[in-house]
Design a protein around this motif. Structure first.
Motif, PDB file in Angstrom:
ATOM      1  N   HIS A 116      15.899  71.623  28.877  1.00 50.00           N
ATOM      2  CA  HIS A 116      16.232  72.539  29.884  1.00 50.00           C
ATOM      3  C   HIS A 116      17.859  73.006  29.722  1.00 50.00           C
ATOM      4  CE1 HIS A 116      12.278  71.934  32.151  1.00 50.00           C
ATOM      5  NE2 HIS A 116      12.583  70.672  31.712  1.00 50.00           N
TER       6      HIS A 116
ATOM      7  N   LEU B  84      19.499  75.537  28.500  1.00 51.14           N
ATOM      8  CA  LEU B  84      20.126  76.685  28.881  1.00 51.14           C
ATOM      9  C   LEU B  84      19.923  77.151  30.495  1.00 51.14           C
ATOM     10  CD1 LEU B  84      21.226  79.441  28.031  1.00 51.14           C
ATOM     11  CD2 LEU B  84      18.663  80.243  27.674  1.00 51.14           C
ATOM     12  N   PRO B  85      18.732  76.752  30.934  1.00 46.88           N
ATOM     13  CA  PRO B  85      18.761  76.696  32.538  1.00 46.88           C
ATOM     14  C   PRO B  85      19.653  75.977  33.146  1.00 46.88           C
ATOM     15  CG  PRO B  85      16.557  76.703  31.327  1.00 46.88           C
ATOM     16  CD  PRO B  85      17.570  76.265  30.549  1.00 46.88           C
TER      17      PRO B  85
ATOM     18  N   PHE C 185      22.581  74.871  32.303  1.00 49.51           N
ATOM     19  CA  PHE C 185      23.839  75.619  32.303  1.00 49.51           C
ATOM     20  C   PHE C 185      24.137  76.903  33.192  1.00 49.51           C
ATOM     21  CE2 PHE C 185      26.940  78.403  30.165  1.00 49.51           C
ATOM     22  CZ  PHE C 185      28.282  77.546  30.232  1.00 49.51           C
ATOM     23  N   ILE C 186      23.068  77.638  32.933  1.00 48.50           N
ATOM     24  CA  ILE C 186      23.102  78.916  33.810  1.00 48.50           C
ATOM     25  C   ILE C 186      23.199  78.559  35.133  1.00 48.50           C
ATOM     26  CG2 ILE C 186      21.860  80.987  34.245  1.00 48.50           C
ATOM     27  CD1 ILE C 186      20.812  81.028  31.487  1.00 48.50           C
ATOM     28  N   GLY C 187      22.234  77.660  35.688  1.00 47.04           N
ATOM     29  CA  GLY C 187      22.070  77.278  37.097  1.00 47.04           C
ATOM     30  C   GLY C 187      23.433  76.654  37.730  1.00 47.04           C
TER      31      GLY C 187
ATOM     32  N   THR D  35      26.477  77.067  36.453  1.00 44.61           N
ATOM     33  CA  THR D  35      27.525  78.347  36.172  1.00 44.61           C
ATOM     34  C   THR D  35      27.379  78.954  37.596  1.00 44.61           C
ATOM     35  OG1 THR D  35      27.360  78.287  34.037  1.00 44.61           O
ATOM     36  CG2 THR D  35      28.490  80.253  35.119  1.00 44.61           C
ATOM     37  N   VAL D  36      25.953  79.645  37.838  1.00 48.12           N
ATOM     38  CA  VAL D  36      25.820  80.665  39.010  1.00 48.12           C
ATOM     39  C   VAL D  36      26.096  79.792  40.201  1.00 48.12           C
ATOM     40  CG1 VAL D  36      24.107  82.016  40.152  1.00 48.12           C
ATOM     41  CG2 VAL D  36      24.445  81.913  37.681  1.00 48.12           C
TER      42      VAL D  36
ATOM     43  N   THR E 115      26.027  70.487  42.021  1.00 49.08           N
ATOM     44  CA  THR E 115      26.679  71.639  42.039  1.00 49.08           C
ATOM     45  C   THR E 115      27.544  71.971  43.377  1.00 49.08           C
ATOM     46  OG1 THR E 115      25.395  72.430  40.073  1.00 49.08           O
ATOM     47  CG2 THR E 115      26.946  73.864  41.407  1.00 49.08           C
TER      48      THR E 115
ATOM     49  N   SER F  24      26.205  67.535  36.778  1.00 40.34           N
ATOM     50  CA  SER F  24      26.503  68.865  37.313  1.00 40.34           C
ATOM     51  C   SER F  24      27.947  68.717  38.016  1.00 40.34           C
ATOM     52  CB  SER F  24      25.606  69.185  38.567  1.00 40.34           C
ATOM     53  OG  SER F  24      24.172  69.539  38.248  1.00 40.34           O
TER      54      SER F  24
END
Length: 233
Positions: A90, A92-93, A95-97, A99-100, A186, A210
């Motif tokens: 997982h 990519l999801p 890292f994107i999660g 970051t967002v 996060t 995170s």
């Protein structure tokens, strides 16, 4: 008597016994709001105020506990290592999660400060509220905030995250262990991660991951956030 209460031995005893007692209360009541850290803070602050124990004496007495914070944080990498294949799957999801989530967290603070008329150094101090304390303090200094306010905001954010994260996950019907861990880590850094570890090994591993990534992203996005802050405020 006052000298005895200010000794490192008493301070250590007060800190550890209070936390154990707070854990006992939560186990017995099973109330989410009775978070051990929150209860411990309230009791310890009351003791310091009632017996007029200087904060400096308390900080000196807990220096041994503070010393072990770094290695205990590093230990968070152990469950992550055990779930390394899940991380790769997982990547990519994840890292994107993170970051967002980090970006939205900082922007939301700016917008809320705008709504409630909070500006200047205080608003800047609140921007890094969701990262671990050492990173948050440095970011606050970089932005021109007040580190003391930042530390307070970080502690409050972590406590609220630890208390409300299971409730929010249930309300929003978030069941995926990876998503739960990423969301908690996060938004609520190490304090939230302690709760994530209670929820499951995968949740704890993702939450621990995170913390580091969110901290790094916060440092990188800080200059952009500062420009947005100047435009909006």
């Amino acid at each position: 008597m006052k000298e005895l209460l200010s000794t490192p031995i008493f301070v250590m005893f007060l800190t550890l016994s209070t936390y154990i007692f707070a854990q006992y209360i939560q186990r017995k009541t099973k109330l989410v709001l009775l978070n051990p850290l929150l209860i411990s803070m309230i009791i310890i602050m009351a003791v310091l105020i009632i017996f007029k124990i200087p904060l400096e004496d308390y900080q000196n007495g807990t220096s041994m506990i503070t010393f072990f914070l770094t290695p205990s944080t590093i230990i968070l990498a152990v469950p992550l290592y055990k779930k390394i294949e899940l991380l790769k799957k997982h990547a990519l999801p994840i890292f994107i999660g993170i970051t967002v989530g980090t970006f939205v967290g900082m922007i939301s603070i700016i917008l809320l400060c705008k709504v409630f008329g909070i500006s200047g150094n205080i608003a800047l101090s609140l921007i890094p509220k969701s990262v671990t304390t050492p990173i948050g303090v440095e970011v606050s200094k970089q932005l021109g905030g007040i580190p003391a306010i930042t530390i307070s905001a970080i502690i409050i954010t972590g406590i609220i995250g630890a208390i409300l994260s299971p409730v929010i996950c249930n309300i929003c019907k978030i069941k995926h262990s990876v998503a739960i861990g990423l969301g908690i880590g996060t938004s609520a850094h190490a304090l939230g991660t302690s709760k994530a570890l209670e929820m499951g090994e995968v949740e704890g591993a993702m939450s621990g991951l995170s913390i580091g990534i969110a901290g790094l992203i916060t440092v990188l996005l800080s200059p952009i956030i500062l420009k947005i802050f100047n435009l909006i405020m």
